[in-house]
Design an enzyme around this catalytic site. Sequence first.
Site, PDB file in Angstrom:
ATOM      1  N   ASP A  70     -11.311  -5.320 -19.039  1.00 33.80           N
ATOM      2  CA  ASP A  70     -11.542  -6.410 -19.982  1.00 33.80           C
ATOM      3  C   ASP A  70     -10.187  -6.917 -20.462  1.00 33.80           C
ATOM      4  O   ASP A  70      -9.430  -6.191 -21.108  1.00 33.80           O
ATOM      5  CB  ASP A  70     -12.385  -5.919 -21.159  1.00 33.80           C
ATOM      6  CG  ASP A  70     -12.780  -7.041 -22.110  1.00 33.80           C
ATOM      7  OD1 ASP A  70     -12.271  -8.171 -21.946  1.00 33.80           O
ATOM      8  OD2 ASP A  70     -13.580  -6.781 -23.022  1.00 33.80           O
ATOM      9  N   HIS A 106       0.813  -1.213   0.000  1.00 33.50           N
ATOM     10  CA  HIS A 106       0.000   0.000   0.000  1.00 33.50           C
ATOM     11  C   HIS A 106       0.852   1.271   0.000  1.00 33.50           C
ATOM     12  O   HIS A 106       0.370   2.349  -0.329  1.00 33.50           O
ATOM     13  CB  HIS A 106      -0.939   0.010   1.210  1.00 33.50           C
ATOM     14  CG  HIS A 106      -2.321   0.494   0.865  1.00 33.50           C
ATOM     15  ND1 HIS A 106      -2.548   1.479  -0.067  1.00 33.50           N
ATOM     16  CD2 HIS A 106      -3.546   0.137   1.326  1.00 33.50           C
ATOM     17  CE1 HIS A 106      -3.846   1.718  -0.163  1.00 33.50           C
ATOM     18  NE2 HIS A 106      -4.475   0.914   0.666  1.00 33.50           N
TER      19      HIS A 106
END
Length: 382
Positions: free
Chosen positions: A322, A76
């Site tokens: 996608d 992070h």
Amino acid sequence: MDGTGNRAIVLNDAGARYVEATADAELSSSVVLELTTGANLLSLYPPSCDGAKELLLAQVTRFRCGSIIVGVSVHHRVADGHAIWAFLFAWGQATRGVRIDDSIPVQQRHDRLSLFAPRDPPQVKFDHRGNEFKPHVGDASGGNGAAHAGDEVVIHRVHFSKEWIMELKSQSQAAASEGAAATARPYTTTLQCVAAHLWRCITAARGLDGNQTTRMRIAVNGRSRMKDPRVPVGYTGNAVLWAWPTTTARELGRQHIRETVELISREVARIDDAYFRSFIDFAGSGAVEKEQLVPTADSLELTLSPNVEVDSLLGIPFYDMDFGGARPFFFVPGYSTVPVDGFIYVLQSFEGDGSVDAYVPLFSTTIEAFKRCCYSLQPTAS
């Protein structure tokens, strides 16, 4: 560490760790349930037990039915949700051989020093001890509440339809227009309404003592809040701090949803440009090292009880990604090793119809009470 003793990330063009794996199974609903916790979930990510030094670890697992799961691990400190989404979205476009979308900046910015340089002299105007940092207490872990012996944390996905979200917002607006609250602005932010509802419901399901203090740790994105200088669109890094709304279990249970949303909204609004700059100055002042402070976000925690944490991915359209096989239909939030009780992820549903999914990890002895109240606008554990 760099030459001045500050933490530094070395960009050496060594690349990222990329693993291809296969699974002799079809990605059915039963298999999906088995992939939400434990070793099955960790098998979807590249192994990092060998002291991996890469900034990014990625694994693509192909299933017998033709489905794939993309597992990505990144610290992070290196990237927040926005940065990860930009990377994954661009990866999907490159996979399909299409031009990178104009909304994804090709020229990324990694320069943290110029963007987040401490002021000279430092101007620490807020108390960051207890919020972003806490005293180091050795190897002690286990969160703020007692772990449940022999109990496991399970993840429950709550699906809120667009209509349910609208009703939740309507309840807040209706209350805000009554009586003395008539002058208050309507608090209808989806995240704050959902966070308020889940906080109330989890607290009721846990059966906490009424005098018990409970806090929400809610992520606040600095990309739109920091002004001078602004965070550039192409910044690849982390620009997240947290707000800490605090009350008691009794107050949380008896107040109207509007009051809980107002409490959250006030605390989130407090984390503004001045707060971010104060944090930068404090973190660079040497006080963290001198006092041996550590981040309040402890990856070794098992339970946040009596508290909760809410990380929002609502502004990130993951369902638009996608990789050549249509939009995703399955998401599992990442936890370091095991799910943390009370650590909630909220994101847009992959149905793309305005509905919202919340991934709520709770101990199995608590989860049934939570399920009974999570769709009620007046949550109780009964």
